[in-house]
Design an enzyme around this catalytic site. Structure first.
Site, PDB file in Angstrom:
ATOM      1  NE  ARG A   1      74.909 -32.399  89.957  1.00 23.06           N
ATOM      2  CZ  ARG A   1      74.162 -33.302  90.816  1.00 23.06           C
ATOM      3  NH1 ARG A   1      74.560 -33.530  91.806  1.00 23.06           N
ATOM      4  NH2 ARG A   1      73.072 -33.441  90.050  1.00 23.06           N
TER       5      ARG A   1
ATOM      6  CB  SER B   1      74.932 -32.287  96.140  1.00 21.60           C
ATOM      7  OG  SER B   1      73.826 -32.957  96.998  1.00 21.60           O
TER       8      SER B   1
ATOM      9  CD  GLU C   1      77.909 -23.899 104.525  1.00 26.08           C
ATOM     10  OE1 GLU C   1      77.858 -23.301 105.519  1.00 26.08           O
ATOM     11  OE2 GLU C   1      77.317 -24.779 104.347  1.00 26.08           O
TER      12      GLU C   1
ATOM     13  CG  PHE D   1      75.956 -22.762 100.814  1.00 24.99           C
ATOM     14  CD1 PHE D   1      74.911 -22.001 101.107  1.00 24.99           C
ATOM     15  CD2 PHE D   1      75.196 -24.016 100.658  1.00 24.99           C
ATOM     16  CE1 PHE D   1      73.421 -22.053 101.375  1.00 24.99           C
ATOM     17  CE2 PHE D   1      73.876 -24.341 100.824  1.00 24.99           C
ATOM     18  CZ  PHE D   1      73.061 -23.461 101.122  1.00 24.99           C
TER      19      PHE D   1
ATOM     20  CG  HIS E   1      73.907 -28.048  93.249  1.00 29.54           C
ATOM     21  ND1 HIS E   1      74.817 -28.813  92.957  1.00 29.54           N
ATOM     22  CD2 HIS E   1      72.800 -28.488  93.209  1.00 29.54           C
ATOM     23  CE1 HIS E   1      74.168 -30.084  93.094  1.00 29.54           C
ATOM     24  NE2 HIS E   1      73.073 -30.066  93.215  1.00 29.54           N
TER      25      HIS E   1
ATOM     26  CG  ASP F   1      67.093 -26.890  95.679  1.00 26.80           C
ATOM     27  OD1 ASP F   1      66.158 -27.493  96.190  1.00 26.80           O
ATOM     28  OD2 ASP F   1      68.445 -27.346  95.829  1.00 26.80           O
TER      29      ASP F   1
ATOM     30  NE  ARG G   1      69.618 -30.855  90.948  1.00 31.79           N
ATOM     31  CZ  ARG G   1      68.375 -30.814  90.182  1.00 31.79           C
ATOM     32  NH1 ARG G   1      68.224 -29.953  89.569  1.00 31.79           N
ATOM     33  NH2 ARG G   1      67.636 -31.679  90.621  1.00 31.79           N
TER      34      ARG G   1
END
Lengths: 313, 272
Positions: free
Chosen positions: A8, A35, A56, A81, A107, A115, A165
């Site tokens: 990322r 993020s 989104e 998402f 991620h 998470d 991530r």
């Protein structure tokens, strides 16, 4: 210890560099710019960055509007998402119109860690790969992510870039030449070919190293381009090694393992063993712990190598 | 083609309605009700308000029309053909194999279709993207997005409404074709979207209301909406589903059922 950086971060750095040479690039994010690292672009080009809030679906369809107006729109969020929540917007407004929208899902996979299942996309490659006009790229290290991000601007139409991530080892450098539809042979070998993408690439390389002790000569291929797949390289590796193991931080349904298996089903060259999640959701934990539990670490890959070698003709 | 008199615009709307009936009769499949309710609004846009060039469909300075309620594309196709974007003969191929006139509008099939639509709720977001790109490029074009009232039940629309007001897209006008019917019945009974005016207002929009079949008023309100600066505008247009054909008006079944031979003849006679 090898240098490590997250893919990322490669996206954020690549996008910020791209913004300088391509004034038509705009970026959108859905309250996750820090993020996904699209914040790097925002800091340099605030007038070309659009914060869309936690929306989104709106973000993806707005990106399509930008692209219909001659822009190259990069839209980023978490992989779960941007591909799941906004699937119909991706399908209709982006893919059916075949516009220059580059979707970036950060991620992705179990490596997301603590998470838990809701945030660990394990089906995003499958969703994106089945859409006409969509190209799917899963970079294996920071530089591949950075360079693929920039190259995506030159690829006409929709592209999905899948980022992780966690920090992962660096294998390439700024001179690396990413080409859509091409895989990279990281290690050559004649007994089995391990074809991997994304964060588990490090474990594929570790497994090949450990297999040497058992006198198993394993090739390792980094396959960032899932669609179009480097079918030629897959066939070549199958012919040379006679057995294939695929490795991905994704479900074994619909991702790299499926894409490689499709080529093998058509050409009948070698048996395939797929390493990935097997029709289950993830859970909370540390990335490496999850890889161990779900068989994506070097133990899991070695196990798959032994199974597939037993099926060699 | 610019028409200034209301009489000419009304006559044009009758012609377009005739084409819609003919196309749907030949195709045997498609959506008459919503096409007819939106016709007057679309005729006012294309024959009076909007700037464009049929010889250069992708002229960068053109005004844009996004038909978010994509199933009403027969009205759009009839207008585009009349304006010369493609031959009128093509209208007979609506929904047929190998035709560019897809059941729901496709950007890759017809460049004058500004965005592929059909699945509801996405057009306002797409319009926002076009409007924001226009602002970045310092263009003067205006973006029109036509929504259905039933479509207001889609969550994506409300996300987009926030985006419009947050980014002050005053170069965009949304038009809600408020005919109060959707497939399963009256909008107010299926899932009420009223009070729409208050909802748009509280979302930061300038709200105009108009009788969507009164050409004089439509033309006037379109001019006002275009001039409004500092916030996006919406025109809530009260319409009648199936407008112009007596036996289709306010009949929910004509949402997605085409007229038979006898009904077609009757409808065309009424629209003379």
């Amino acid at each position: 210890m090898m240098d490590a950086k997250a893919t990322r971060e490669g996206y954020g750095d690549g996008l910020a560099e791209l913004g300088e040479s391509r004034p038509e690039v705009v970026a959108l994010d859905a309250d996750l710019a820090k993020s996904t690292k699209s914040i790097n672009f925002k800091e340099k080009f605030p007038e070309r960055f659009f914060e869309m809030g936690i929306s989104e679906q709106d973000m993806v369809a707005t990106a399509a509007g930008f692209a219909l107006s001659g822009k190259i729109a990069y839209a980023s969020s978490f992989a779960c998402f941007i591909t799941g929540r906004a699937y119909d917007q991706v399908r209709t407004s982006v893919c059916y119109s075949n516009v220059n929208v580059k979707l970036v899902g950060s991620h992705a996979g179990l490596m997301t860690g603590e998470d838990g299942a809701t945030h660990q996309a394990l089906e995003d490659i499958s969703l994106m790969r089945s859409l006409p006009n969509m190209k799917v790229i899963v970079p294996g290290d920071y530089f591949e992510a950075k360079i693929a991000t920039k190259k995506a601007a030159e690829i006409p139409g929709p592209v999905y870039l899948r980022m992780a991530r966690a920090k992962t080892p660096i294998y390439f450098n700024d001179d690396y030449n990413f080409t859509l539809g091409k895989g990279v042979v990281m290690e050559s070998g004649s007994d089995v070919a391990i074809i991997a993408c994304g964060a588990p690439l490090q474990y594929a390389i570790e497994a090949a190293e450990r297999l040497k002790k058992d006198k198993i000569d394993a090739a390792v291929v980094n396959m960032p381009s899932i669609k179009p797949l480097d079918a030629k390289l897959v066939s070549k590796m199958a012919t040379q090694a006679g057995a294939i193991v695929t490795v991905e931080d994704h479900s074994i349904y619909g991702g790299l393992g499926s894409a490689v298996s499709e080529v093998m089903a058509e050409e009948g060259l070698a048996p395939v063993e797929r390493v990935g999640t097997k029709d289950v959701f993830g859970e909370s934990g540390k990335g490496p712990e999850l890889y161990k539990k779900y068989g994506l670490d070097s133990d899991g890959i070695i196990n798959a190598v032994k199974i597939v070698m037993g099926k060699r003709k | 083609m610019k028409l200034d008199s209301h009489k000419d615009l009304e006559q044009k709307a009758r012609e377009i309605r005739r084409e819609i009936i003919k196309m749907l009769s030949i195709s045997g499949s498609g959506h008459p009700g919503g096409s007819l309710s939106a016709t007057d609004l679309m005729v006012a846009l294309f024959y009076h308000e909007m700037n464009y060039n049929p010889n250069e469909p992708l002229w960068p300075d053109r005004d844009r029309f996004v038909l978010s309620k994509g199933h009403c594309c027969p009205a759009l196709y009839a207008i585009l053909a009349d304006l010369g974007y493609f031959p009128k003969e093509k209208l007979k191929t609506l929904r047929k194999l190998n035709s560019p006139l897809q059941g729901h509008p496709s950007y890759t099939h017809i460049p004058a279709v500004e965005a592929s639509t059909g699945p509801l709720g996405q057009g306002l977001s797409v319009g926002n993207g076009i409007a924001l790109a226009g602002k970045l490029d310092k263009k003067d074009y205006h973006v029109y997005v036509m929504l259905g009232d039933g479509e207001m039940q889609e969550g994506n629309v409300w996300e987009a409404m926030m985006t419009s007001s947050h980014y002050k897209t005053d170069n965009l006008t949304a038009i809600v074709d408020y005919n109060n019917l959707q497939i399963d019945g009256k909008v107010s009974e299926v899932k009420e979207v009223m009070p729409l005016k208050d909802k748009f207002k509280s979302f930061g929009w300038e709200v105009f209301e108009v009788n969507g079949h009164k050409m004089k008023d439509i033309v006037k309100v379109l001019g006002k909406a275009r001039k409004k600066k500092g916030k996006p505008s919406v025109i809530i247009a009260k319409t009648i589903k199936g407008k112009g054909v007596s036996f289709m008006e306010n009949i929910v079944d004509f949402h997605g059922v085409t007229p038979n031979e006898e009904e077609t003849a009757k409808a065309l006679k009424e629209l003379e």
